[in-house]
Motif scaffolding. Structure first.
Motif, mmCIF file in Angstrom:
data_model
loop_
_atom_site.group_PDB
_atom_site.id
_atom_site.type_symbol
_atom_site.label_atom_id
_atom_site.label_comp_id
_atom_site.label_asym_id
_atom_site.label_seq_id
_atom_site.Cartn_x
_atom_site.Cartn_y
_atom_site.Cartn_z
ATOM 1 N N VAL A 116 -2.110 -4.106 3.290
ATOM 2 C CA VAL A 116 -1.324 -5.136 2.619
ATOM 3 C C VAL A 116 -1.394 -6.081 1.540
ATOM 4 N N ILE A 117 -2.625 -6.073 0.856
ATOM 5 C CA ILE A 117 -3.197 -6.453 -0.275
ATOM 6 C C ILE A 117 -2.149 -6.257 -1.277
ATOM 7 N N LEU A 165 0.813 -8.553 -3.683
ATOM 8 C CA LEU A 165 0.887 -8.385 -4.796
ATOM 9 C C LEU A 165 2.001 -8.139 -5.884
ATOM 10 N N GLY A 166 2.494 -6.610 -5.453
ATOM 11 C CA GLY A 166 3.405 -5.716 -5.865
ATOM 12 C C GLY A 166 4.310 -6.889 -6.219
ATOM 13 N N THR A 167 4.826 -6.749 -4.707
ATOM 14 C CA THR A 167 6.662 -7.285 -4.429
ATOM 15 C C THR A 167 6.286 -9.170 -4.964
ATOM 16 N N LEU A 195 -4.844 0.553 -8.168
ATOM 17 C CA LEU A 195 -3.999 2.126 -8.073
ATOM 18 C C LEU A 195 -2.941 1.940 -7.458
ATOM 19 N N SER A 196 -2.853 1.088 -6.806
ATOM 20 C CA SER A 196 -1.422 0.847 -5.885
ATOM 21 C C SER A 196 -0.352 -0.360 -6.076
ATOM 22 N N ALA A 253 1.098 2.381 -0.671
ATOM 23 C CA ALA A 253 -0.345 1.746 -0.938
ATOM 24 C C ALA A 253 -0.431 2.685 -0.040
ATOM 25 N N PHE A 254 -1.072 3.098 1.065
ATOM 26 C CA PHE A 254 -1.436 3.258 2.282
ATOM 27 C C PHE A 254 -1.722 5.264 1.939
ATOM 28 N N ALA A 255 -0.579 5.642 1.773
ATOM 29 C CA ALA A 255 -0.910 7.149 1.372
ATOM 30 C C ALA A 255 -1.453 7.077 0.098
#
Lengths: 292, 258
Positions: B70-71, B75-77, B136-137, B190-192
């Protein structure tokens, strides 16, 4: 509110959360580690640290650390070499000899294991390589009476595990640059009388070099810093720069020394990336120039 | 496809999948010493169900991965939107700053986080691990969503704005539906990243608190436990399933090939 002010607010509002996060978790930690690497003791628990360069000096003076660094660099070179040997031909076959949905399916199959847990994949090799494991049995089935294979907990086992972990990178990057080569260039070389081998050496290989170099960098960098794979598969031969850094932080608790060794590792990594940059940039620019 | 290519690609696939298949099969073997012939049994999965440490660690891993997803995706988008829609000073530098996270070995990043977090009092624990995983994500999310945004120009958004839509309405009704597949792909990614992450978690987990990979590493180093085999088989199947879903959404590589 003016248009430029609104624009600025939008830019800051959209980027600040992500970059503040990265500041706290990537850039400040690296700065903190640089500080630690020049202290005598960690400034935690009321101890009084003094400035020193002794951890870097120890690296230069003691053969142990130099050997260690060379072991890690050699591991990186060996793994990269075998990834090229296995990965480039596979990428070539995939990009030049496979068409349509087969290509998509094979591509997916090759990158899929890459996204599964690295630790688990290394663990799976301990089952295959152990004495009495699958490989041992296979060898004895083919050559009855052969001696014990004795490969688990050795340097070759570490290399096998790491090649398995990282070869998809090499296949991926080489595939992308190989499939971008215009078929007419190869046809032109052949129709002008170049042999298949000469066409490969003078046309295909130079054009796919950026993929090869990108793959090599993407593999060499993490392998030099690996500690979990040598630890699990390497046994007593698995002592690397990475495992010694791990020990400084988890069992020996000499954080300043660990920080100094981490920065030496970082210096090696940056040197490799800088060395590769001109090849990547020059070749890419060259390819653009040729196509226009 | 030629014979040689077939043989070559076949050999590479065997190399890639053989240890994984062996591990999954051995998870169903009753013998703890991997003896053959295989006696099919689910005894290790039952043992796993009673292993509190591994179950707690699994729950921690899943919770951290969900929070991270989620975070990091949000943030990345946001950052990807700024890079795609605005040209500003420092834009290239900011995009360059995403690279260290991807290229510096995790060992260095992990130990550096440990040093800072101890120094300024954040300490170790699940919160510290989450901080690290999001870092990292984020770069991956920016890259994946950015690629999707690059695929459609600002014309649609300008049209919406000129028809009187507010920036928020434009985003919800126009931009988001277009980039949604990219955002979902980035979220899976990101989950992976978080679920598989071992190195950062390892340095940031205090004694007694751990994620699944940290627990597995400890078990492997102590000597093997066949339950690790069972949980490893589950992890492999779950993460490969996730990535197949990601590939369907994002079709990386495939489109170029056909």
């Amino acid at each position: 509110m003016s248009e430029t002010a609104r624009r600025r607010r939008a830019i800051v509002g959209l980027t600040a959360p992500a970059y503040l996060w990265l500041l706290l978790t990537i850039f400040l930690p690296l700065a903190a580690m640089l500080c630690f690497s020049v202290l005598t003791v960690a400034p935690i628990g009321g101890r009084e640290p003094a400035l020193t360069l002794k951890h870097y000096a120890a690296f230069l003076e003691k053969d142990f650390y130099r050997d260690l660094t060379w072991r890690s660099v050699r591991l990186g070179l060996d793994v990269t070499f075998w990834c090229v040997v296995v990965g480039y031909p596979a990428a070539f076959a995939l990009a030049r000899h496979v068409r349509g949905c087969w290509r998509e399916a094979l591509f997916l199959l090759i990158v899929l294991p890459f996204w599964s847990n690295g630790l688990v994949r290394v663990f799976s090799w301990t089952i295959v390589l152990r004495d009495g494991g699958l490989l041992d049995r296979a060898v004895h089935w083919v050559v009855p009476g052969a001696g014990a294979l004795d490969i688990i907990y050795s340097y070759p086992a570490t290399v096998i595990g790491l090649v398995h972990s990282f070869v998809p990178y090499m296949i991926l990057t080489c595939y992308l640059s190989l499939q971008a080569i215009d078929d007419s260039l190869i046809e032109a070389a052949r129709s002008l009388g170049a042999s298949a081998a000469r066409t490969f050496l003078r046309v295909v290989l130079p054009l796919s070099l950026p993929g090869l170099v990108a793959g090599a960098v993407l593999i060499f960098v993490p392998v030099v810093g690996s500690f979990m794979e040598p630890r699990i598969l390497g046994g007593t031969q698995g002592i690397m720069l990475g495992t010694v850094i791990e020990d400084q932080f988890t069992t020996v608790f000499n954080w300043p020394l660990g920080a100094a060794l981490s920065f030496i590792l970082l210096a090696i990594v940056l040197a490799v990336m800088l060395a590769a940059l001109p090849v990547l940039r020059g070749r890419l620019a060259g390819a653009e120039g040729a196509s226009s | 496809m030629s014979r040689l290519s077939q043989a070559l690609l076949g050999a590479v696939l065997v190399f890639l999948y053989m240890p994984i298949v062996v591990m999954v099969v051995m998870a169903f073997n009753r013998s703890a010493l991997y003896e053959l012939p295989i006696e099919w049994d689910t005894v290790w999965f039952q043992a796993l169900a009673g292993n509190e440490r591994l179950l707690t660690a699994s729950m921690n891993s899943i919770l951290i991965a969900l929070a991270n997803t989620v975070i990091a995706t949000v943030l990345g988008t946001m950052a990807a939107l700024a890079f795609a829609r605005f040209r500003f000073r420092g834009r290239n530098l900011m995009r360059l700053l995403l690279l260290p996270t991807i290229t510096i070995p995790w060992l260095i990043i992990g130990t550096a986080m440990l040093v800072l977090f101890f120094w300024i009092g954040i300490g170790r624990g699940l919160h510290a691990i989450l901080l690290g995983h999001v870092a990292l994500s984020i770069p991956y999310v920016v890259i994946v969503v950015g690629a999707r945004l690059a695929g459609f120009g600002p014309a649609l958004e300008e049209a919406a704005a000129s028809l009187g839509a507010s920036p928020w309405q434009t985003f919800v009704r126009v931009s988001f539906p277009v980039i949604a597949p990219g955002v979902v792909a980035a979220a899976l990614f990101a989950f992976a990243v978080s679920f598989d992450q071992f190195v950062i978690s390892y340095f940031l987990s205090p004694p007694g608190v751990s994620t699944l990979p940290v627990e597995i590493y400890a078990a492997i180093r102590k000597g093997f436990t066949p339950e690790v085999n069972a949980i490893s088989a589950i992890i492999i199947l779950v993460s490969m399933g996730l990535m197949l879903a990601f590939a369907r959404l994002y079709r990386f590589g495939g489109e170029r090939g056909s």
